[in-house]
Design a protein around this motif. Structure first.
Motif, short mmCIF file in Angstrom:
data_model
loop_
_atom_site.label_atom_id
_atom_site.label_comp_id
_atom_site.label_asym_id
_atom_site.label_seq_id
_atom_site.Cartn_x
_atom_site.Cartn_y
_atom_site.Cartn_z
N THR A 96 1.15 -1.66 1.79
CA THR A 96 1.02 -2.95 0.60
C THR A 96 0.78 -3.88 1.41
O THR A 96 -0.08 -4.90 1.23
N THR A 99 -2.27 -3.31 3.84
CA THR A 99 -3.24 -3.49 2.36
C THR A 99 -4.01 -5.28 2.85
O THR A 99 -5.13 -5.69 3.01
N GLU A 103 -6.89 -6.95 4.68
CA GLU A 103 -7.74 -8.10 3.89
C GLU A 103 -7.83 -9.80 4.71
O GLU A 103 -9.06 -9.53 4.75
N GLU A 264 -7.68 -0.91 9.23
CA GLU A 264 -6.27 -1.20 9.11
C GLU A 264 -5.90 -2.02 10.35
O GLU A 264 -6.18 -1.69 11.19
N ARG A 425 -2.77 4.24 1.49
CA ARG A 425 -3.45 3.34 1.61
C ARG A 425 -4.57 2.94 0.79
O ARG A 425 -5.07 2.04 0.35
N SER A 428 -3.45 1.81 -2.69
CA SER A 428 -3.19 0.33 -2.26
C SER A 428 -4.80 -0.97 -2.61
O SER A 428 -4.73 -2.46 -3.04
N THR A 429 -4.94 -0.31 -1.76
CA THR A 429 -7.04 -1.11 -0.98
C THR A 429 -7.66 -0.58 -2.36
O THR A 429 -8.37 -1.91 -2.71
N ASP A 432 -5.93 -3.57 -4.99
CA ASP A 432 -6.48 -4.55 -4.79
C ASP A 432 -7.80 -5.17 -4.71
O ASP A 432 -8.54 -6.56 -4.55
#
Length: 439
Positions: A96, A99, A103, A264, A425, A428-429, A432
């Protein structure tokens, strides 16, 4: 003697006597001399009735079962749950946080230059931007230092600038993985210095060493960063710098293989999640072995018949008593204490085994003492074999079970860790992006 009297009367009154009472009594009752007891029915009844025991003897007899009830068997359920939840939380939080940071850097890159609206961003672009900002911050810090030391004598100013550059230049040139390993070593050094404060000795012993029989679970985490001797800290930090940075590079390489590529900006959180999970797992292996193997053996040795003292009345019984004393001394020597554990060796072993599997053609050599380079798989195999021999031989200088637990975790993470990380990942992406769409 009283045990002989009980043997002679046990056959006569099976309904009155209790076999469990007879078998346990010999460990807590001191027999009287033969001449003071007469085998009369009244004496037999008094001897065989637990309620008629003298108060002091009855109290000693009652304490032994209560002692075992009070201690019981060491539990491992809380520790297993703590390690499972802690490892899951560490890996999930790492995904998390990765991510969120990715971002953040993606938005910064898009806002700084419009070219990124046409050209697709890559992980290398994000890392170059971070490295450029790091160097810029170092230059600003050096400028502030130079302005601050203007009031100092002219001969001292160049030395301060040289000291800053000597420290910061290697940091700027190092890889991200090596920088992270240096930070972990600094944390270990801070905990080591805390051990040197006499006022904190009690707190450090309770909270930064894991005692398998204490029932605590948090010390599985805190003891991972704890070292009491400088040599222990030095060797662990040297190993972490070498194999930790290699394991970091492997995790980064595996993530870059993802198709389609998931951005990443850093793999630091991934490595931290791996490191913490490996340390928890290796400590749990050592804890289970101490609670379920070493502790029962210790209790069995201490409660063996060799530890029961017998009264000597004749020359033959004195010889037998001396033999029993020798056996008792031998038992006490062979009975191993349940020792506490601390250190990052288990997590480092996980990095070592994962590196050996990821880069099988690499070579390693010892820095202290200097040795010739050998294939990494032979070197790691020799370390694992040394721990197996240590377990068989009963060596207690190192926590060999924690080493083997860390090595096993490294093998498991090499096989399943990168794929599980990619799954976290992606999830979590997506989470988000859904939050951004709703806002």
């Amino acid at each position: 003697m009283l045990p002989l009297l009980l043997r002679s009367t046990l056959k006569r009154c099976p309904t009155t006597c209790n076999s469990s009472f007879y078998s346990s009594r010999s460990f807590s009752w001191t027999p009287y001399a033969r001449g003071f007891l007469r085998t009369t029915p009244r004496v037999q009844q008094e001897v065989l009735t637990p309620n008629s025991l003298p108060k002091e003897q009855g109290r000693v007899f009652d304490q032994e079962p209560e002692f075992y009830k009070r201690i019981g068997k060491p539990r491992i359920g809380k520790q297993i749950l703590f390690v499972a939840v802690g490892s899951f939380f560490a890996i999930t939080l790492a995904a998390t946080q990765t991510t969120i940071e990715t971002e953040h850097w993606t938005e910064r890159m898009l806002s700084v230059s419009p070219i990124w609206n046409v050209k697709a961003l890559t992980n290398q672009d994000l890392k170059r931007a971070q490295n450029a900002e790091l160097i810029q911050r170092m230059r600003e810090t050096l400028t502030n230092i130079q302005s601050t030391v203007q009031q100092l004598p002219v001969l001292i100013r160049p030395w301060i600038n040289l000291a800053f550059v000597s420290v910061m230049q290697p940091y700027a040139d190092a890889s991200e993985g090596k920088r992270l390993c240096w930070k972990i070593c600094l944390l270990n050094a801070a905990v080591y210095l805390a051990w040197k404060v006499k006022r904190w000795q009690g707190f450090m012993t309770t909270r930064f060493m894991h005692y398998p029989l204490s029932g605590l679970s948090m010390t599985l985490l805190t003891s991972m960063f704890s070292h009491r001797t400088a040599i222990h800290l030095l060797f662990n930090c040297l190993a972490l710098e070498s194999f930790g940075s290699a394991a970091y590079y492997y995790l980064l390489r595996e993530q870059n293989k993802e198709e389609p590529e998931i951005l990443e900006s850093t793999s630091s959180y991934h490595f931290l999640g791996f490191f913490v999970s490996a340390g928890l797992f290796s400590g749990l292996v050592s804890h289970i072995v101490s609670a379920k193997i070493r502790y029962p053996r210790l209790i069995a040795q201490l409660s063996s018949s060799a530890n029961v003292s017998k009264k000597t009345e004749t020359w033959a019984s004195a010889v037998a008593a001396s033999t029993a004393s020798a056996a008792q001394a031998t038992t006490k020597k062979t009975a191993r204490d349940i020792l506490p554990s601390l250190g990052a060796s288990g997590a480092i072993y996980a990095a070592v085994t994962m590196t050996a599997l990821a880069f099988p053609d690499s070579q390693v050599a010892l820095f202290i003492p200097p040795t010739y380079p050998i294939n990494i798989q032979y070197g790691v195999g020799g370390l694992v074999m040394l721990d197996v021999i240590g377990i068989i031989r009963g060596w207690r200088f190192f926590d060999h079970w924690a080493h083997l637990g860390g090595a096993a975790f490294g093998v498991l993470y090499y096989a399943y860790g990168p794929s599980y990380w990619r799954y976290l990942r992606r999830e979590s992406t997506l989470a988000d992006q859904s939050l951004v769409g709703e806002s």
